[in-house]
Write a protein that holds these residues in place. Structure first.
Motif, short mmCIF file in Angstrom:
data_model
loop_
_atom_site.label_atom_id
_atom_site.label_comp_id
_atom_site.label_asym_id
_atom_site.label_seq_id
_atom_site.Cartn_x
_atom_site.Cartn_y
_atom_site.Cartn_z
N GLY A 16 0.79 -1.22 0.00
CA GLY A 16 0.00 0.00 0.00
C GLY A 16 0.83 1.27 0.00
O GLY A 16 1.96 1.31 -0.48
N VAL A 17 0.26 2.33 0.58
CA VAL A 17 0.94 3.61 0.64
C VAL A 17 2.17 3.53 1.54
O VAL A 17 3.20 4.16 1.27
N THR A 18 2.07 2.72 2.59
CA THR A 18 3.20 2.55 3.50
C THR A 18 4.43 2.09 2.74
O THR A 18 5.56 2.53 3.02
N GLY A 19 4.22 1.20 1.78
CA GLY A 19 5.34 0.69 1.00
C GLY A 19 6.04 1.77 0.21
O GLY A 19 7.26 1.71 0.01
N LEU A 20 5.31 2.76 -0.24
CA LEU A 20 5.93 3.87 -0.96
C LEU A 20 6.87 4.65 -0.05
O LEU A 20 8.01 4.95 -0.42
N HIS A 21 6.38 4.98 1.14
CA HIS A 21 7.22 5.71 2.09
C HIS A 21 8.45 4.90 2.48
O HIS A 21 9.56 5.44 2.58
N GLU A 22 8.27 3.60 2.67
CA GLU A 22 9.40 2.74 3.04
C GLU A 22 10.41 2.66 1.91
O GLU A 22 11.63 2.65 2.15
N ALA A 23 9.92 2.58 0.68
CA ALA A 23 10.83 2.50 -0.47
C ALA A 23 11.66 3.76 -0.60
O ALA A 23 12.87 3.71 -0.84
N VAL A 24 11.02 4.91 -0.40
CA VAL A 24 11.77 6.18 -0.46
C VAL A 24 12.78 6.24 0.67
O VAL A 24 13.94 6.64 0.48
N ALA A 25 12.36 5.82 1.87
CA ALA A 25 13.24 5.87 3.04
C ALA A 25 14.41 4.91 2.94
O ALA A 25 15.42 5.08 3.64
N MET A 79 3.57 9.65 -7.02
CA MET A 79 4.72 10.40 -7.55
C MET A 79 5.16 11.49 -6.57
O MET A 79 6.36 11.71 -6.39
N GLU A 80 4.21 12.16 -5.96
CA GLU A 80 4.56 13.20 -5.00
C GLU A 80 5.35 12.64 -3.84
O GLU A 80 6.33 13.25 -3.37
N ILE A 81 4.98 11.46 -3.37
CA ILE A 81 5.72 10.81 -2.28
C ILE A 81 7.13 10.45 -2.73
O ILE A 81 8.11 10.72 -2.04
#
Length: 224
Positions: A16-25, A79-81
């Motif tokens: 989900g969205v959590t995965g996006l934040h984790e991938a960026v981090a 994309m913004e994330i």
């Protein structure tokens, strides 16, 4: 030896969205998302063409979220994330999403800050015609058991015809000579999806690989 490969963090739908934040981090240079169009016309981040046995293209984003019981990111929001800490790796899963997706990417990332991948050579030709500054890669080996997939063993004609800047290559094909073909023809290679540690180690040391795509970006970065 030249520069070591950059890392593209592949995000699974279940994250989900959590995965996006984790991938960026994670610190990966790229974060990959899969792009499809839902039945209400919105662009969503989703790998498979179906959800709960129903075609994604017939469901609204709200209905998709009801079935999956988790937030399904809109492409623009995703994309913004990503843009906060990485470049975009935009994998177009179907034709008809390219104009809107690349237009958004130009606004959010800017030229040189994202790459578009797809198995559809016609889609890439359209992207390069409309957005000549966009970086593109033809995906090879995505359906190796499908009819006509034997062409993946000798893909240079299709790559050239697509106008692609790079090749997004299945790691299994890399081990049977296709990586060598692409390198000799001067195409940088994005290698996917490399998750076994022994293969991560191997391809991180291969100068022919420009980008290594993996579900394990933190492991790849530690090994690099």
């Amino acid at each position: 030896m030249g520069p070591l490969p950059e890392i593209s963090a592949h995000r699974r739908d279940s994250a989900g969205v959590t995965g996006l934040h984790e991938a960026v981090a994670s610190g990966a240079e790229y974060v990959e998302i899969d792009v499809r169009r839902a039945g209400d016309g919105s662009l969503v981040v989703h790998h498979d063409p179906e959800v709960g046995g129903l075609p994604l293209r017939r469901l609204s984003r709200a209905r998709i979220e009801e079935i999956t019981a988790r937030p399904v990111p809109a492409v623009g929001a995703a994309m913004e994330i990503i843009a906060r800490g990485a470049r975009g790796h935009l994998d177009l899963k179907e034709p008809g999403v390219e104009h809107e997706t690349v237009g958004l990417a130009m606004e959010i990332f800017g030229p040189g800050r994202f790459v578009v991948t797809t198995r559809d050579a016609d889609v890439l030709r359209c992207v390069k015609k409309e957005f000549p500054d966009a970086s593109t890669a033809l995906s090879v080996g995505r359906g190796m058991l499908e009819r006509g997939a034997a062409g993946d063993l000798a893909p240079l004609r299709a790559i050239r015809a697509s106008g692609a800047d790079m090749v997004a290559l299945n790691h299994r094909l890399a081990r049977v000579g296709v990586l060598r073909q692409c390198a000799r023809a001067g195409y940088p290679v994005m290698l996917w999806t490399v998750n076994a540690e022994r293969l991560i180690r191997r391809f991180l040391r291969d100068p022919r690989v420009a980008v290594l795509v993996t579900d394990r970006p933190r492991t790849a970065l530690a090994l690099r």
